[in-house]
Scaffold this motif. Structure first.
Motif, short mmCIF file in Angstrom:
data_model
loop_
_atom_site.label_atom_id
_atom_site.label_comp_id
_atom_site.label_asym_id
_atom_site.label_seq_id
_atom_site.Cartn_x
_atom_site.Cartn_y
_atom_site.Cartn_z
N PHE A 57 0.95 -1.00 0.27
CA PHE A 57 -0.23 0.20 0.45
C PHE A 57 1.13 1.84 0.42
O PHE A 57 1.94 1.80 0.58
CB PHE A 57 -0.81 0.15 1.53
N LEU A 58 0.89 2.16 -0.61
CA LEU A 58 1.30 3.81 -1.38
C LEU A 58 0.77 4.31 -1.43
O LEU A 58 -0.14 4.44 -1.93
CB LEU A 58 2.03 3.08 -2.72
N VAL A 59 0.64 5.78 -0.74
CA VAL A 59 0.12 6.65 -0.41
C VAL A 59 0.86 8.23 -2.05
O VAL A 59 1.84 7.00 -2.49
CB VAL A 59 0.65 7.80 0.57
N PRO A 60 0.20 9.03 -2.91
CA PRO A 60 0.25 8.84 -3.92
C PRO A 60 2.12 9.42 -4.04
O PRO A 60 2.58 9.84 -4.88
CB PRO A 60 -0.53 10.17 -4.33
N THR A 61 2.00 10.45 -2.71
CA THR A 61 3.57 11.25 -3.09
C THR A 61 4.99 10.32 -2.61
O THR A 61 5.83 10.11 -3.47
CB THR A 61 4.17 11.74 -1.45
N GLN A 62 4.08 8.50 -2.15
CA GLN A 62 5.26 7.76 -2.63
C GLN A 62 5.37 6.98 -3.83
O GLN A 62 7.18 6.75 -4.22
CB GLN A 62 5.38 6.63 -1.18
N ILE A 63 4.13 7.48 -4.51
CA ILE A 63 4.13 6.85 -5.93
C ILE A 63 5.37 7.84 -6.51
O ILE A 63 6.57 7.52 -7.07
CB ILE A 63 3.20 6.34 -6.46
N TYR A 64 4.96 8.96 -6.93
CA TYR A 64 5.77 9.67 -6.91
C TYR A 64 7.57 9.96 -7.06
O TYR A 64 8.20 9.88 -7.80
CB TYR A 64 4.99 11.18 -7.01
N VAL A 124 -1.12 -3.14 -11.61
CA VAL A 124 -0.79 -3.51 -11.22
C VAL A 124 -1.46 -2.89 -9.99
O VAL A 124 -2.00 -3.68 -8.51
CB VAL A 124 0.47 -4.32 -10.33
N PHE A 125 -2.23 -1.50 -9.75
CA PHE A 125 -2.50 -0.52 -8.91
C PHE A 125 -4.29 -0.44 -8.95
O PHE A 125 -5.28 -0.88 -9.48
CB PHE A 125 -2.50 1.16 -9.40
N GLY A 126 -4.45 -0.61 -7.08
CA GLY A 126 -6.03 -0.60 -6.75
C GLY A 126 -6.25 0.46 -6.57
O GLY A 126 -5.37 1.42 -4.94
N GLN A 127 -7.65 1.17 -6.48
CA GLN A 127 -7.24 2.59 -5.47
C GLN A 127 -8.55 2.49 -4.81
O GLN A 127 -9.40 2.74 -5.12
CB GLN A 127 -7.55 3.58 -6.85
N ILE A 128 -7.97 3.19 -3.35
CA ILE A 128 -9.21 2.97 -2.81
C ILE A 128 -9.55 4.34 -2.21
O ILE A 128 -8.67 4.98 -2.04
CB ILE A 128 -8.50 2.03 -1.32
N TYR A 129 -10.52 4.04 -1.22
CA TYR A 129 -11.27 5.72 -1.41
C TYR A 129 -12.30 4.67 0.31
O TYR A 129 -12.81 4.12 0.18
CB TYR A 129 -12.48 5.93 -2.35
N GLY A 130 -11.59 5.66 1.30
CA GLY A 130 -12.70 5.82 2.84
C GLY A 130 -12.07 7.23 3.47
O GLY A 130 -11.53 8.28 2.74
N VAL A 167 -0.81 -3.16 -6.27
CA VAL A 167 -0.31 -2.15 -5.71
C VAL A 167 -1.77 -1.36 -5.13
O VAL A 167 -1.41 -0.65 -6.09
CB VAL A 167 0.73 -1.55 -5.88
N LEU A 168 -1.83 -0.73 -3.57
CA LEU A 168 -3.28 -0.44 -3.50
C LEU A 168 -2.51 0.99 -3.06
O LEU A 168 -1.64 1.20 -2.12
CB LEU A 168 -3.54 -0.89 -2.30
N TYR A 169 -3.00 2.18 -3.33
CA TYR A 169 -3.19 3.02 -2.91
C TYR A 169 -4.04 3.93 -3.12
O TYR A 169 -5.84 3.89 -3.22
CB TYR A 169 -2.37 3.79 -4.20
N GLY A 170 -3.27 4.66 -1.42
CA GLY A 170 -4.73 6.18 -1.57
C GLY A 170 -4.75 6.79 -0.91
O GLY A 170 -3.59 7.77 -0.82
N ALA A 171 -5.55 7.81 -0.16
CA ALA A 171 -5.31 8.42 1.31
C ALA A 171 -5.27 10.31 0.85
O ALA A 171 -5.33 10.86 1.10
CB ALA A 171 -4.16 8.35 2.28
N SER A 172 -5.08 9.90 -0.61
CA SER A 172 -5.40 11.14 -1.03
C SER A 172 -5.71 10.89 -2.97
O SER A 172 -5.02 10.05 -3.31
CB SER A 172 -3.76 12.32 -0.91
N PRO A 173 -6.12 11.94 -3.52
CA PRO A 173 -6.18 11.62 -4.98
C PRO A 173 -4.65 11.76 -5.37
O PRO A 173 -3.63 12.21 -4.26
CB PRO A 173 -6.63 12.63 -5.44
N ILE A 174 -4.50 10.93 -6.16
CA ILE A 174 -3.48 10.63 -7.72
C ILE A 174 -3.96 12.13 -8.96
O ILE A 174 -4.68 12.07 -9.40
CB ILE A 174 -2.83 9.76 -7.89
N ALA A 175 -2.97 12.74 -9.41
CA ALA A 175 -2.81 13.40 -10.67
C ALA A 175 -2.52 11.91 -11.59
O ALA A 175 -1.85 11.58 -11.57
CB ALA A 175 -1.58 14.62 -10.77
N PRO A 176 -4.26 12.42 -12.36
CA PRO A 176 -4.21 11.10 -13.20
C PRO A 176 -2.62 11.32 -14.49
O PRO A 176 -2.49 10.01 -14.78
CB PRO A 176 -5.00 12.20 -14.34
N SER A 177 -2.02 12.16 -14.66
CA SER A 177 -0.85 12.42 -15.51
C SER A 177 0.07 11.24 -15.36
O SER A 177 1.18 10.28 -15.88
CB SER A 177 -0.42 13.44 -16.20
#
Length: 515
Positions: A251-258, A299-305, A277-287
Motif C-alpha cells: 500500500f502506497l500513498v501518492p507521494t511515495q509513488i511519485y 497492478v494498481f488499485g485505488q481505495i477510498y474511505g 499495489v493499493l494506493y489512497g489517502a489522497s487523490p493522485i494526479a492522472p498524468s
C-alpha cells in the motif's frame, strides 16, 4: 448475540491458528511463525495486566513499523483494550490533546524511536509503558518472554468499542471516532471480497502500522501471507525490499509513488513480483498515474474511505486503470458491495446522475459516533446518512469522481491537514494579524500547505520564522511550505474570509478542486 459477527481478537486468532507454522512476520534477522506470534501476544497480555490494565480500558500507542509494535497491538486486541494511535509525525501538543480527550489509562511508547517524547508526555497519561526499556527498567518486550502464554477468552461482543481514531474538522480540535468491532469485521470482509489478492501475499508495510498500513495486516494473515516492515520509507529501500523478498502486495500513498517514478535508479531494480499495489489517502494526479502504469504495469488499485468509514467505501480496480483513458483515472472507483452511497444536495435530496452532490454513506462499516461530540454527531448523521464532506459526481456506469471537499481540509502527501488548526497556531504568533491557510496544487505532495498572512504593522515578519513556529507547535506535516504576505484578506458579503477567492488563481484550469 445469535446474529453477531467476529471481534478483532477473534479475527487475529482465526488467522494465526489456521496456518500455525506459516511465517507471519519476516524481518532482516528473524522469522516469526503464526504460532510464535500468538504466544508472544498472550505473554504480552500478562505484562499489561501486571501494569494494572483491565478489559475496556483505553490505551494509547506511539509506535513505529516493527515486529515489536505488531506484538503490542496484538496483545492490546487480545486483552480487549480500546486503543488510540498517536500519529508519529504529530506534535507533542497534539499528542497531549488526544491523551486527554480520550482519557487514556496508559501509553505504550516505542522508546527506541521516540525517546524524545517520553519526557514531553510523562505527565499527560497515568501510566507510560516502554516497548523496550532498560536493564533497570525493563519494557514490554523484555518482560514478555518470561510470562505465561496460555490463551484467555477474548472479547466476544462486536458491539463494544475497540478503537478511537482521531480526525480533524474545519473548526475546533480533533474528534475521536469511535469504532466497534463491527467496523473492523466489515472492512476486512470487504477487503477479502473485493481486492485482487495474490495467492500468498507478501505484504510490505510502508506507511504507519498504527494507521492505514495496519488495516491490511489481518486480511494478509487470513490469506496465509507474510508481513514485512519498512520503518523509514525511501524509494531505494522500497525497491531493494521488493526485489529481495519478491514482494507482491503493498500500500502506497501518492507521494511515495511519485518518489518511485522520480528515482533515477528505478530501472536497476526488479519489481516484476508486484501483483497488487493499493494506493489512497489522497487523490493522485492522472498524468502521474498514466506514467506509473507504463512503468509498473496494470497492478494498481485505488481505495477510498475516511476515518469515519475506513478504507472500503469504493474501489477502482486494476482492470479500470487503463493508461489511455485519463478521465477514468480521475475516478475513485465503484461502490464496494455492502455499502449504500447517495450523492445528496444541500437539502438532502439525491442529485441526478452526472451532477455534483455530497457523498453520503450507509453501511455496517461506518463509525458508531464521535466521542463526546453530540452536536457533531447530529450533523454528520443528518437524515440517516454518514455525511463524508466530500463532493462527488457519478457517471452512468457507476464510477464515482471526487471533485471537491466541503470540509476545509488539505491532503498533503497523504496526510490530512486542517487549516483551522494551523490558522489558530499562526494567530498566536505576535507578528501575525490574520491568516488563511489553503492547499494549492503541488506535483509531488498533491497539495501544498500555503498560508496567506496579513502581518502586524511595523514588525519584521519573515516566512522562515512563521514556518519554524508552526513546525514547533503543530509538527512538520501541518507546517506551511509557503507563506504569502498580503495587506488584507478577501472577504465574503457576510464578512468571512473568502478562501474560494484565494484558491481560485492557483486552481484555475485544474478541472477539479482536489489534487
Amino acid at each position: 448475540m445469535i446474529h453477531s459477527c467476529s471481534t478483532a481478537p477473534q479475527l487475529y486468532l482465526s488467522a494465526l491458528r489456521q496456518n500455525p507454522e506459516n511465517i507471519a512476520i519476516q524481518t532482516e534477522n528473524r522469522s516469526v511463525t503464526c504460532r510464535q506470534l500468538e504466544t508472544l501476544g498472550w505473554q504480552t497480555v500478562r505484562v499489561l495486566q501486571q501494569q494494572g490494565l483491565h478489559t475496556g480500558d483505553t490505551i494509547a500507542l506511539l509506535m513505529s513499523n516493527r515486529l515489536e509494535s505488531l506484538v503490542a497491538l496484538l496483545a492490546v486486541q487480545l486483552m480487549g483494550l480500546r486503543y488510540v494511535s498517536l500519529h508519529p509525525m504529530a506534535s507533542p501538543e497534539d499528542h497531549k490533546f488526544v491523551l486527554s480527550d480520550s482519557q487514556a489509562n496508559a501509553l505504550i511508547i516505542d522508546d527506541q524511536n521516540y525517546s524524545d517524547r517520553k519526557l514531553a508526555l510523562a505527565d499527560a497519561v497515568p501510566t507510560m509503558i516502554e516497548l523496550e526499556g532498560t536493564a533497570d527498567r525493563p519494557g514490554l518486550m523484555m518482560l514478555a518472554p518470561a510470562m505465561d502464554d496460555s490463551p484467555l477468552t477474548p472479547p466476544e461482543d462486536p458491539g463494544i468499542s475497540y478503537r478511537l481514531a482521531y480526525t480533524g474538522g474545519t473548526t475546533g480540535r480533533s474528534k475521536g471516532v469511535i469504532h466497534t468491532h463491527r467496523t473492523l469485521t466489515t472492512m476486512v470482509m470487504q477487503m477479502l471480497a473485493t481486492y485482487e489478492w495474490p495467492d500468498t501475499p507478501r505484504y510490505l508495510v510502508t506507511t504507519p502500522i498504527s494507521h492505514a498500513g495496519g488495516s491490511l495486516v489481518i486480511p494478509t494473515l487470513l490469506k496465509g501471507g507474510t508481513i514485512y516492515f519498512m520503518d523509514k520509507y525511501s524509494p531505494e529501500l522500497f525497491l531493494r525490499m521488493v526485489e529481495k523478498y519478491r514482494i507482491n502486495f503493498t500500500f502506497l500513498v501518492p507521494t511515495q509513488i511519485y518518489g518511485l517514478l522520480d528515482y533515477p535508479r528505478l530501472s536497476e531494480f526488479d519489481h516484476s513480483s508486484l501483483e497488487l499495489v493499493l494506493y489512497g489517502a489522497s487523490p493522485i494526479a492522472p498524468s502521474r498515474l498514466q506514467q506509473v502504469l507504463h512503468t509498473f504495469g496494470q497492478v494498481f488499485g485505488q481505495i477510498y474511505g475516511q476515518s469515519e468509514a475506513p478504507m472500503t467505501i469504493s474501489y477502482l480496480a486494476p482492470k479500470d486503470h487503463i493508461a489511455d483513458q485519463p478521465e477514468r483515472l480521475r475516478s475513485c472507483g465503484k461502490i464496494i458491495i455492502g455499502n449504500q452511497v447517495q450523492l445528496l444536495s444541500a437539502d438532502g435530496k439525491p442529485v441526478p446522475t452526472g451532477e455534483i452532490g455530497e457523498l453520503c454513506v450507509r453501511s455496517p462499516l461506518i463509525m458508531e459516533k464521535y466521542l463526546n461530540r453530540p452536536e457533531e454527531n447530529e450533523k454528520v448523521f443528518a437524515g440517516g446518512w454518514l455525511h463524508t464532506g466530500d463532493m462527488a459526481r457519478m457517471d452512468t456506469n457507476g464510477y464515482l469522481y471526487l471533485v471537491d471537499r466541503n470540509k476545509d481540509m488539505i491532503i498533503s502527501g497523504g496526510f490530512n491537514v486542517y487549516p483551522s488548526e494551523v490558522e489558530h497556531c499562526l494567530a498566536q504568533h505576535p507578528h501575525v494579524a490574520s491568516s488563511a491557510v489553503i492547499g494549492i496544487p503541488h506535483e509531488k505532495w498533491g497539495e501544498q500547505v500555503t498560508a496567506v498572512v496579513v502581518p502586524r504593522r511595523d514588525v519584521d515578519c519573515s516566512a522562515e520564522d512563521l514556518i519554524s513556529y508552526v513546525t514547533k507547535h503543530k509538527g512538520a506535516v501541518n507546517s506551511p511550505k509557503q507563506i504569502i504576505f498580503v495587506d488584507e484578506l478577501p472577504l465574503t458579503a457576510v464578512g468571512k474570509i473568502d478562501k474560494k477567492a484565494l484558491r481560485a488563481q492557483s486552481w484555475a484550469g485544474e478541472g477539479r478542486q482536489i489534487h
